[in-house]
Enzyme design. Structure first.
Site, PDB file in Angstrom:
ATOM      1  N   GLY A  53       0.779  -1.232   0.003  1.00  0.00           N
ATOM      2  CA  GLY A  53      -0.046  -0.085  -0.210  1.00  0.00           C
ATOM      3  C   GLY A  53       0.884   1.320  -0.181  1.00  0.00           C
ATOM      4  O   GLY A  53       2.097   1.332  -0.478  1.00  0.00           O
ATOM      5  N   THR A  80       4.378   1.012   1.439  1.00  0.00           N
ATOM      6  CA  THR A  80       5.415   0.436   0.659  1.00  0.00           C
ATOM      7  C   THR A  80       6.000   1.024  -0.556  1.00  0.00           C
ATOM      8  O   THR A  80       7.218   1.065  -0.901  1.00  0.00           O
ATOM      9  CB  THR A  80       4.777  -0.867   0.077  1.00  0.00           C
ATOM     10  OG1 THR A  80       4.202  -1.707   1.046  1.00  0.00           O
ATOM     11  CG2 THR A  80       5.430  -1.662  -0.719  1.00  0.00           C
ATOM     12  N   THR A  94      -4.264  -2.807  -1.273  1.00  0.00           N
ATOM     13  CA  THR A  94      -4.680  -2.331   0.014  1.00  0.00           C
ATOM     14  C   THR A  94      -6.174  -2.443   0.041  1.00  0.00           C
ATOM     15  O   THR A  94      -6.774  -1.971  -1.151  1.00  0.00           O
ATOM     16  CB  THR A  94      -4.420  -1.209   0.648  1.00  0.00           C
ATOM     17  OG1 THR A  94      -5.243  -0.829   1.800  1.00  0.00           O
ATOM     18  CG2 THR A  94      -4.543  -0.037  -0.561  1.00  0.00           C
ATOM     19  N   ASP A 110      -7.973  -0.702   1.650  1.00  0.00           N
ATOM     20  CA  ASP A 110      -8.522   0.518   1.849  1.00  0.00           C
ATOM     21  C   ASP A 110      -8.581   1.240   0.433  1.00  0.00           C
ATOM     22  O   ASP A 110      -9.370   2.246   0.259  1.00  0.00           O
ATOM     23  CB  ASP A 110      -7.596   1.403   2.486  1.00  0.00           C
ATOM     24  CG  ASP A 110      -7.646   0.929   4.097  1.00  0.00           C
ATOM     25  OD1 ASP A 110      -8.193   0.098   4.444  1.00  0.00           O
ATOM     26  OD2 ASP A 110      -6.567   1.296   4.901  1.00  0.00           O
ATOM     27  N   GLY A 117     -10.636   1.475   7.096  1.00  0.00           N
ATOM     28  CA  GLY A 117     -10.290   2.508   6.291  1.00  0.00           C
ATOM     29  C   GLY A 117      -9.680   3.808   7.090  1.00  0.00           C
ATOM     30  O   GLY A 117     -10.756   4.411   7.767  1.00  0.00           O
ATOM     31  N   GLU A 146     -13.081   3.276  10.008  1.00  0.00           N
ATOM     32  CA  GLU A 146     -12.722   3.701  11.425  1.00  0.00           C
ATOM     33  C   GLU A 146     -11.934   4.973  11.517  1.00  0.00           C
ATOM     34  O   GLU A 146     -11.601   5.457  12.271  1.00  0.00           O
ATOM     35  CB  GLU A 146     -11.444   2.581  11.694  1.00  0.00           C
ATOM     36  CG  GLU A 146     -10.541   2.344  10.359  1.00  0.00           C
ATOM     37  CD  GLU A 146      -9.329   1.287  10.634  1.00  0.00           C
ATOM     38  OE1 GLU A 146      -9.469   0.620  11.704  1.00  0.00           O
ATOM     39  OE2 GLU A 146      -9.037   0.932   9.519  1.00  0.00           O
ATOM     40  N   LEU A 189     -11.039  -9.541   9.630  1.00  0.00           N
ATOM     41  CA  LEU A 189     -11.862 -10.389   8.929  1.00  0.00           C
ATOM     42  C   LEU A 189     -11.736  -9.865   7.538  1.00  0.00           C
ATOM     43  O   LEU A 189     -11.818 -10.633   6.573  1.00  0.00           O
ATOM     44  CB  LEU A 189     -13.316 -10.419   9.310  1.00  0.00           C
ATOM     45  CG  LEU A 189     -13.823 -11.304  10.527  1.00  0.00           C
ATOM     46  CD1 LEU A 189     -15.154 -11.265  10.628  1.00  0.00           C
ATOM     47  CD2 LEU A 189     -13.668 -12.890   9.956  1.00  0.00           C
ATOM     48  N   ARG A 229      -9.705  -8.704   5.933  1.00  0.00           N
ATOM     49  CA  ARG A 229      -8.209  -8.536   4.926  1.00  0.00           C
ATOM     50  C   ARG A 229      -7.761 -10.450   4.709  1.00  0.00           C
ATOM     51  O   ARG A 229      -6.815 -10.691   4.403  1.00  0.00           O
ATOM     52  CB  ARG A 229      -7.369  -8.218   5.849  1.00  0.00           C
ATOM     53  CG  ARG A 229      -7.243  -6.751   5.864  1.00  0.00           C
ATOM     54  CD  ARG A 229      -5.789  -5.961   6.000  1.00  0.00           C
ATOM     55  NE  ARG A 229      -5.056  -6.742   6.920  1.00  0.00           N
ATOM     56  CZ  ARG A 229      -4.003  -6.069   7.733  1.00  0.00           C
ATOM     57  NH1 ARG A 229      -4.484  -4.717   8.013  1.00  0.00           N
ATOM     58  NH2 ARG A 229      -3.277  -6.606   8.365  1.00  0.00           N
TER      59      ARG A 229
HETATM   60  O1  F6P Z   1      -3.664  -1.200   5.553  1.00  0.00           O
HETATM   61  C1  F6P Z   1      -4.990  -1.621   5.398  1.00  0.00           C
HETATM   62  C2  F6P Z   1      -5.591  -1.529   6.749  1.00  0.00           C
HETATM   63  O2  F6P Z   1      -6.305  -2.612   6.764  1.00  0.00           O
HETATM   64  C3  F6P Z   1      -6.279  -0.384   7.479  1.00  0.00           C
HETATM   65  O3  F6P Z   1      -7.790  -0.382   6.861  1.00  0.00           O
HETATM   66  C4  F6P Z   1      -6.300  -0.764   9.042  1.00  0.00           C
HETATM   67  O4  F6P Z   1      -6.341   0.438   9.670  1.00  0.00           O
HETATM   68  C5  F6P Z   1      -4.941  -1.428   9.074  1.00  0.00           C
HETATM   69  O5  F6P Z   1      -4.617  -1.963   7.826  1.00  0.00           O
HETATM   70  C6  F6P Z   1      -4.613  -2.177  10.044  1.00  0.00           C
HETATM   71  O6  F6P Z   1      -3.464  -2.932  10.010  1.00  0.00           O
HETATM   72  P1  F6P Z   1      -2.659  -3.819  11.074  1.00  0.00           P
HETATM   73  O7  F6P Z   1      -3.661  -4.085  12.259  1.00  0.00           O
HETATM   74  O8  F6P Z   1      -2.232  -5.117  10.448  1.00  0.00           O
HETATM   75  O9  F6P Z   1      -1.401  -3.080  11.582  1.00  0.00           O
END
Ligand code: F6P
Length: 388
Positions: free
Chosen positions: A115, A118, A139, A141, A184, A236, A303, A305
Site C-alpha cells: 500500500g 510500501t 490494499t 482501503d 479505512g 474507522e 476479517l 483482510r
Molecule cells: O492497511 C490497511 C488496513 O487494513 C487499515 O484499514 C487498517 O487500519 C490497518 O490496515 C490495520 O492494520 P494492522 O492491524 O495490520 O496494523
C-alpha cells in the site's frame, strides 16, 4: 537504438498489511516471468527479508494453486529499510544492506507489492540507488494514489457487504441499531462501497465529517416510517465535525511548527490534548439514547483482510502481475503499475508517494447514496425512495 538489457533475475516482496490477492499476484509474476527464462526470488517478511538477505526461490510449480489462497506465502511486515527494528526496542537504518543484497543476488528488478507505506519505502530505495523497482498497489482501503483500484479492495468490500447483510436480519429481528466498524483510516472507499451494497442507512467516512445530531435524527425519521432497526456503517477513520476541526487545528499547528523550524512537528501542543475515542462507541451510546433502541457495535476488523480473493480480485491480480512482468521485460522501471479505466499504465513512483486517494466529494457513489436516502452524517437524508 537502445536495446533493453535481458531480464535474468528478479525479486518479489510483499509489505504492509496483508490482503487477499497477494498470492495471486506472486503467482502471476512468477509464472509469466519463468516462461521468459527469468529466475524469481521471494524475499521474506517484506523489506526485512531484503535487508537481512532472507529469501526463497519461487518457481511456477510452487505457485500453482496460489490463485485462490489468501494472505502471502512470502509473509509480510510493516518494517521500513531505513528503520528496521533491532529487537531491543531500537531501530537502525538498513537501506545500505537492502541495496547491497539486491546487488549480491544480481537482481535486474525488485517487485514491491504493498500500500501507501510500501510505495514510499520503495521510492526511498530508488532515491538512494539506481536499482530497478516496480511496485503494485495493494490494499483493501483502496487508497493508493494513481490507480483507479487496488487489489484486495473488492474482496474486502465483499466481506464487509456480507457482514452488513447478516447484521440486517438480526437487527430487524431485535429492533436494534447495529453500528458496524469498517476498515479505512484515511479513506472511506470500503465503508462507502459496502455500505451502499449492503443497504446501510447511515454511512460515515473520513472525507465527510459527521454531525452526531443529524445521524440521530435520520434514525428517528426511519422510526417514524415504521423502520424499527437501523444499520450504521462507520469507517474507522470517520470523524465528527468537532473532531475534524480539532484535527485541522493540530495539522495547522504542525505546519507552523515545521515552517518556523522552531520545534519538531510532534511537539505541537495540541497533539497531546486531543484524544480520539473510538467513533463507533460514541455513536452507539448516542444513538441508543436518542432512539431508545438497543444498540450493538460490531467491529469487522481483520476479517476483511482474510481468506480467498473474489473472482474480480483474482482477475485483477493476474492482470497486475502479468502487466508488471511485461513492464520489467521491456525495461520500464521506477514506477507503479496502475489501472486506469480498462488500461494498465506505469505511473512514476515520485508521483504516487505523498498522495492519498480519498473519496472525492462529488464521486458518483456519494451521489447515489444520497439519492436513495442514505444519511452520510453531514446533512439530513434527502431524496428518500420508499421501499414499500
Ligand atoms: O492497511 C490497511 C488496513 O487494513 C487499515 O484499514 C487498517 O487500519 C490497518 O490496515 C490495520 O492494520 P494492522 O492491524 O495490520 O496494523
Amino acid at each position: 537504438m537502445s536495446v533493453t538489457p535481458r531480464l535474468r533475475t528478479v525479486g518479489i516482496l510483499t509489505s504492509g498489511g496483508d490482503c487477499p490477492g497477494l498470492n495471486a499476484v506472486i503467482r502471476a509474476l512468477t509464472k509469466s516471468l519463468e516462461v521468459q527464462g527469468v529466475q524469481v526470488f521471494g524475499f521474506l517478511e517484506g523489506f526485512t527479508g531484503l535487508a537481512e538477505n532472507r529469501y526463497i526461490r519461487l518457481e511456477s510449480a510452487q505457485t500453482s494453486g496460489l490463485l485462490t489462497v489468501g494472505g502471502t506465502v512470502l509473509k509480510t511486515s510493516r518494517n521500513k529499510p531505513h528503520r528496521m527494528p533491532t529487537g531491543d526496542g531500537e531501530f537502525r537504518d538498513m537501506t545500505g544492506a537492502a541495496i547491497e543484497n539486491y546487488r549480491r543476488l544480481n537482481l535486474d528488478c525488485l517487485f514491491c507489492l504493498g500500500g501507501g507505506g510500501t510505495q514510499k519505502n520503495a521510492f526511498r530505495l530508488l532515491e538512494e540507488s539506481d536499482i530497478n523497482i516496480i511496485t503494485l498497489p495493494k490494499t483493501i482501503d483502496n487508497d493508493v494514489w494513481g490507480t483507479d483500484i487496488c487489489f484486495g479492495f473488492d474482496t474486502g468490500m465483499t466481506i464487509a457487504t456480507e457482514a452488513l447483510d447478516r447484521l440486517h436480519t438480526t437487527a430487524s429481528s431485535h429492533h436494534r441499531v447495529m453500528v458496524v466498524d469498517i476498515m479505512g483510516h484515511n479513506s472511506g472507499w470500503l465503508a462507502l462501497g459496502s455500505g451502499i451494497a449492503g443497504g446501510a442507512d447511515v454511512i460515515l467516512i473520513p472525507e465527510i465529517p459527521y454531525d452526531l445530531e443529524i445521524v440521530g435524527e435520520s434514525l428517528l425519521a426511519r422510526m417514524e416510517r415504521g423502520k424499527m432497526f437501523s444499520i450504521v456503517a462507520v469507517a474507522e477513520g470517520a470523524v465528527s465535525k468537532e473532531d475534524a476541526q480539532h484535527l485541522e487545528e493540530i495539522a495547522e499547528a504542525k505546519r507552523k511548527a515545521k515552517t518556523r523550524k522552531k520545534k519538531k512537528a510532534k511537539d505541537a501542543p495540541l497533539k497531546t490534548e486531543h484524544t480520539h475515542e473510538p467513533v463507533s462507541a460514541i455513536l452507539a451510546e448516542h444513538l441508543e439514547e436518542v432512539t431508545g433502541l438497543e444498540t450493538r457495535v460490531t467491529s469487522l476488523g481483520h476479517l476483511q483482510r482474510g481468506g480467498i480473493p473474489t473472482p474480480t480480485d483474482r482477475l485483477l491480480c493476474t492482470q497486475f502481475g502479468t502487466v508488471a512482468a511485461n513492464f520489467a521485460m521491456e525495461g520500464t522501471f521506477g514506477c507503479m503499475v496502475a489501472k486506469r479505466g480498462q488500461d494498465f499504465v506505469a505511473v512514476p513512483l515520485a508521483e504516487v508517494v505523498g498522495n492519498k486517494r480519498t473519496v472525492p466529494l462529488d464521486h458518483p457513489w456519494i451521489e447515489s447514496a444520497r439519492a436513495v436516502g442514505t444519511c452520510l452524517g453531514d446533512i439530513p437524508a434527502t431524496g428518500y425512495i420508499s421501499e414499500e
